[in-house]
Design a protein around this motif. Structure first.
Motif, short mmCIF file in Angstrom:
data_model
loop_
_atom_site.label_atom_id
_atom_site.label_comp_id
_atom_site.label_asym_id
_atom_site.label_seq_id
_atom_site.Cartn_x
_atom_site.Cartn_y
_atom_site.Cartn_z
N LEU A 396 0.94 -1.24 -0.04
CA LEU A 396 0.02 -0.01 -0.10
C LEU A 396 0.96 1.31 0.00
O LEU A 396 1.82 1.64 0.65
CB LEU A 396 -0.77 -0.05 1.12
N SER A 397 0.54 2.05 -1.00
CA SER A 397 1.33 3.45 -1.03
C SER A 397 0.43 4.30 -1.22
O SER A 397 -0.10 4.59 -2.30
CB SER A 397 2.36 3.27 -1.98
N PRO A 398 0.38 5.25 -0.31
CA PRO A 398 0.32 5.50 1.08
C PRO A 398 -0.46 4.22 1.76
O PRO A 398 -1.45 4.02 1.38
CB PRO A 398 0.29 6.69 1.45
N PRO A 399 0.11 3.93 3.19
CA PRO A 399 -0.69 2.86 3.64
C PRO A 399 -1.92 3.70 4.57
O PRO A 399 -1.86 4.76 4.62
CB PRO A 399 0.41 2.22 4.64
N ASP A 400 -2.91 2.96 4.64
CA ASP A 400 -3.91 3.34 5.26
C ASP A 400 -3.62 3.45 6.85
O ASP A 400 -3.25 2.34 7.50
CB ASP A 400 -5.28 2.35 5.17
N PRO A 401 -3.68 4.81 7.47
CA PRO A 401 -3.37 4.84 8.97
C PRO A 401 -4.12 3.83 10.07
O PRO A 401 -3.61 3.50 10.72
CB PRO A 401 -3.82 6.54 9.08
N ASP A 402 -5.46 3.93 9.65
CA ASP A 402 -6.15 2.74 10.44
C ASP A 402 -5.70 1.52 10.35
O ASP A 402 -5.44 0.80 11.53
CB ASP A 402 -7.73 3.02 9.82
N VAL A 403 -5.23 0.96 9.39
CA VAL A 403 -4.50 -0.28 9.11
C VAL A 403 -3.28 -0.43 9.70
O VAL A 403 -3.04 -1.30 10.35
CB VAL A 403 -4.61 -0.74 7.74
N VAL A 404 -2.39 0.64 9.55
CA VAL A 404 -1.02 0.71 10.44
C VAL A 404 -1.48 0.75 11.75
O VAL A 404 -0.78 -0.13 12.68
CB VAL A 404 -0.35 1.70 10.08
N GLN A 405 -2.26 1.42 12.28
CA GLN A 405 -2.47 1.35 13.73
C GLN A 405 -2.93 0.27 14.25
O GLN A 405 -2.53 -0.42 15.37
CB GLN A 405 -3.68 2.54 14.17
N LYS A 406 -3.84 -0.59 13.37
CA LYS A 406 -4.43 -1.92 13.88
C LYS A 406 -3.14 -2.90 14.00
O LYS A 406 -2.99 -3.85 14.96
CB LYS A 406 -5.41 -2.49 12.91
N CYS A 407 -2.07 -2.92 12.95
CA CYS A 407 -1.12 -3.84 12.92
C CYS A 407 -0.18 -3.45 13.97
O CYS A 407 0.44 -4.32 14.85
CB CYS A 407 -0.54 -3.59 11.60
N GLU A 408 -0.06 -1.97 14.43
CA GLU A 408 0.85 -1.96 15.65
C GLU A 408 0.34 -2.30 17.07
O GLU A 408 0.81 -2.83 17.86
CB GLU A 408 1.13 -0.43 15.85
N ALA A 409 -1.11 -2.30 17.09
CA ALA A 409 -1.85 -2.82 18.13
C ALA A 409 -1.79 -4.32 18.45
O ALA A 409 -1.57 -4.81 19.45
CB ALA A 409 -3.49 -2.33 17.98
N LEU A 410 -1.75 -4.98 17.24
CA LEU A 410 -1.52 -6.46 17.25
C LEU A 410 -0.15 -6.79 17.47
O LEU A 410 -0.03 -7.76 18.39
CB LEU A 410 -2.12 -6.89 15.94
N ARG A 411 0.98 -6.16 16.96
CA ARG A 411 2.15 -6.53 17.25
C ARG A 411 2.47 -6.19 18.84
O ARG A 411 3.08 -7.06 19.56
CB ARG A 411 3.07 -5.65 16.60
N GLY A 412 1.83 -5.26 19.49
CA GLY A 412 2.05 -4.95 20.92
C GLY A 412 1.25 -6.12 21.87
O GLY A 412 1.94 -6.65 22.56
N ALA A 413 0.18 -6.63 21.36
CA ALA A 413 -0.60 -7.46 21.94
C ALA A 413 0.15 -9.01 21.81
O ALA A 413 0.16 -9.49 22.87
CB ALA A 413 -1.88 -7.63 21.24
N LEU A 414 0.64 -9.17 20.96
CA LEU A 414 1.63 -10.32 20.44
C LEU A 414 2.78 -10.36 21.33
O LEU A 414 3.18 -11.30 21.87
CB LEU A 414 1.99 -10.72 18.85
N GLU A 415 3.53 -9.44 21.30
CA GLU A 415 4.79 -9.21 22.19
C GLU A 415 4.46 -9.33 23.55
O GLU A 415 5.00 -9.96 24.36
CB GLU A 415 5.32 -7.88 21.83
N LEU A 416 3.20 -8.80 24.20
CA LEU A 416 2.95 -8.93 25.55
C LEU A 416 2.38 -10.67 25.80
O LEU A 416 2.91 -11.01 26.94
CB LEU A 416 1.63 -8.13 25.69
N GLU A 417 1.71 -11.11 24.92
CA GLU A 417 1.63 -12.62 25.11
C GLU A 417 2.83 -13.29 25.03
O GLU A 417 2.74 -14.11 25.70
CB GLU A 417 0.61 -12.89 23.85
N LYS A 418 3.67 -12.95 24.16
CA LYS A 418 5.01 -13.67 24.37
C LYS A 418 5.65 -13.77 25.50
O LYS A 418 6.20 -14.72 25.70
CB LYS A 418 5.83 -13.43 23.02
N ARG A 419 5.67 -12.51 26.11
CA ARG A 419 6.30 -12.40 27.20
C ARG A 419 5.63 -13.14 28.34
O ARG A 419 6.35 -13.66 29.26
CB ARG A 419 6.18 -10.95 27.61
N GLU A 420 4.38 -13.12 28.44
CA GLU A 420 3.46 -13.83 29.24
C GLU A 420 3.73 -15.51 29.07
O GLU A 420 3.78 -16.12 30.12
CB GLU A 420 1.97 -13.59 29.31
#
Length: 601
Positions: A396-420
């Motif tokens: 995507l050029s430029p990427p959809d800001p909402d989609v980017v935000q959702k990806c970042e949110a999932l990345r944070g959730a996955l990292e938290l789950e990984k630590r747990e």
């Protein structure tokens, strides 16, 4: 006379004109009724010896056409000669002049003009093999091959538009005056009514006569032709619109059972109705071309030609958009139905291809590649496949800001789950720092054993009081060892649970020994109950944590039975039980896998 005058008044005027005689709804009025003057044609070169006349091909208002062989060329041509009647020879020559003036691929060329062996006028024309557009439409019926017919009409408009650019109007355009060849050729025939509308047109081409009367075929005639209105390219546009009307509906624009009905339909046209399957944009083109007011029509055939080209281009776009809508709907269905990834990506590939084609055609943004990508990215995010979503996001050029935000949110959730999960794995890992745990266990077992073996070796008789004292010494050693190995043995949840169980057992043992010192329990019962508690705790931890702990359970169970069955030396039995049980457990820890599996499988 204004075209807005009531039709009945116009008809009364026409009825008293000498030019208006018997009309057929599908026939063209003869050129003689146009008031053209005759006159000498002049001396023409003799061409009769060059042609071999054959079978008749047809006849028109001022001439008849024959098949002929042309000498010395090995080809078959069409030869047209005037029919009997005043002025036909001159009118046929005028038609030849029009055709000769208009050199165009869709206007049949004239090979020669000359006199026959008997002096009659002969026109050598290109012989066309095929069928008229009228015959084609009657054979295929309404919209049988609409796209093909529109392509034919575009070629007709191209030829007529060329005539308009040279100052000539046809005046008798209808399906039966259009010939379609076997290999896609399209020819505009019968230029006998053509007139010049500009002064720069050669003098041999006839000009409009204000007293000529009706011009054209009633079923296709324009309203201004009925009342001798101003002649313009818009007059031909009306007839081109009539051809389009017949393509769409199967009927001529001025439909009627009689000539009067046809003329009334031209002068007072009904509301144009089209079949439901007719594209709206094409119906609008037809309505505009058939407008009663010439000023509201396309100004000339070239303008109509451009509109049809735009329709054809837009039709391709519409089809691509319909395809894109369908493939996008298929993709949505695959996602909503929770289809397997292969099915989703197959639908995604089709939707992406359709979107790219639509983009090349300048299609709507709602079906762009970005829409398709966002849809699949959302699906990947819903199934928590961050890697797949990020691969698609990179396109995507430029990427959809909402989609980017959702990806970042999932990345944070996955990292938290990984630590747990990592923490949970560590908490539940019985092998973490196993050497320290084994050393702690071995030291604890040896200390307990020594505390019992030494007094026995020295001949000290164990009583409930000495048992209490030695147990207090054991608790002191346990406290020191717990403090020394604190970090190691408390790293995981399991280790902490084991240490808590050891201390609970120790407190239970202390209570038993206090009970013995108070005379409540005899010494063998104090030790026996203590060993029973250790056996049960050992088996519980083996069941819920690690089956390898079962290795020491039999030792404690046997020791508890010995205490109750041979109460003479309970403290010695206690020492041996802990020494053997804890050191066995330590060995199992150190040599983990194979020994443990043998003991527990």
């Amino acid at each position: 006379m204004s075209t807005q005058q009531p039709f009945d008044d116009v008809w009364q005027t026409l009825r008293y004109r000498d030019q208006l005689k018997t009309l057929e709804a599908s026939a063209t009025l003869s050129l003689e009724q146009r008031g053209l003057s005759g006159g000498a044609v002049g001396v023409l070169p003799s061409v009769g010896h060059l042609v071999q006349m054959g079978a008749p091909l047809g006849a028109g208002g001022n001439g008849e056409v024959f098949e002929a062989g042309q000498d010395p060329l090995p080809r078959t041509i069409a030869v047209k000669r005037p029919v009997e009647g005043g002025g036909n020879r001159e009118r046929l020559l005028q038609e030849a002049r029009v055709i000769g003036f208009l050199e165009h691929p869709s206007i049949p060329p004239i090979h020669f003009v000359g006199g026959g062996e008997s002096g009659e006028l002969l026109l050598g024309l290109k012989r066309i093999d095929g069928e008229t557009l009228g015959a084609k439409l009657r054979r295929e019926r309404v919209q049988g091959s609409l796209d093909e017919n529109i392509d034919i009409l575009i070629q007709i408009c191209n030829a007529v538009g060329y005539a308009h650019s040279r100052g000539v109007v046809h005046q008798d355009l209808k399906p039966d005056n259009i010939m379609t060849g076997q290999f896609g050729q399209v020819y505009v025939l019968d230029w006998g009514l053509a007139l010049a509308i500009r002064d720069d047109v050669p003098a041999g081409i006839p000009r409009p006569d204000p007293n000529a009367g009706l011009r054209g075929t009633p079923a296709f005639v324009a309203p201004e032709s009925i009342v001798n209105g101003a002649l313009s390219p818009a007059t031909d546009v009306y007839q081109l619109g009539g051809i389009l009307h017949m393509m769409l509906t199967g009927d001529p624009p001025n439909a009627g059972e009689t000539v009067m009905d046809a003329l009334r339909a031209a002068y007072e046209p009904p509301m144009r109705q089209f079949p439901l399957q007719t594209p709206a944009s094409l119906a609008e083109i037809c309505r505009r071309a058939l407008s009663p007011d010439p000023l509201e029509r396309f100004p000339d055939a070239h303008s109509l030609h451009e509109s049809l080209l735009e329709y054809r281009r837009r039709r391709g776009l519409i089809e691509a958009e319909v395809n894109a809508r369908q493939t996008l709907a298929n993709l949505r269905h695959a996602i909503d139905d929770q289809a397997d990834p292969n099915a989703v990506y197959q639908a995604y590939g089709a939707a992406r291809g359709a979107a790219e084609v639509l983009g090349q055609l300048g299609g709507a943004a709602t079906h762009s590649l970005q829409t398709v990508l966002n849809l699949v990215i959302g699906w990947e995010l819903d199934r928590r496949n961050l890697g797949g979503a990020e691969v698609l996001l990179s396109e995507l050029s430029p990427p959809d800001p909402d989609v980017v935000q959702k990806c970042e949110a999932l990345r944070g959730a996955l990292e938290l789950e990984k630590r747990e999960v990592s923490k949970l794995r560590d908490d539940m890992d019985t092998t973490l720092d196993v050497r320290s745990k084994a050393m702690f266990t071995m030291g604890l077992g040896t200390a307990i054993g020594v505390l019992q073996f030494v007094p026995h070796a020295l001949g000290v008789v164990q009583t409930v009081d000495t048992a209490l004292y030695s147990y207090l010494a054991y608790l002191a050693l346990l406290t020191i060892a717990s403090a020394f190995f604190y970090r190691k043995v408390n790293e995981t949840r399991i280790n902490r649970a084991v240490m808590l169980a050891i201390w609970q057992l120790s407190v239970f043992g202390l209570i038993c020994r206090v009970g013995g010192a108070l005379g409540i329990l005899p010494l063998f019962a104090v030790v026996g109950y203590d060993l029973v508690a250790v056996t049960l705790t050992n088996m519980f931890f083996a069941a819920v944590l690690d089956r390898r702990i079962y290795a020491s359970a039999p030792i404690y169970a046997v020791a508890s039975v010995v205490c109750f069955s041979h109460p003479q030396s309970p403290m010695l039995v206690f020492g041996f039980a802990h020494f053997l049980g804890l050191n066995t457990l330590a060995i199992v820890m150190l040599f983990g896998g194979r020994l443990g599996n043998r003991l527990t499988d």
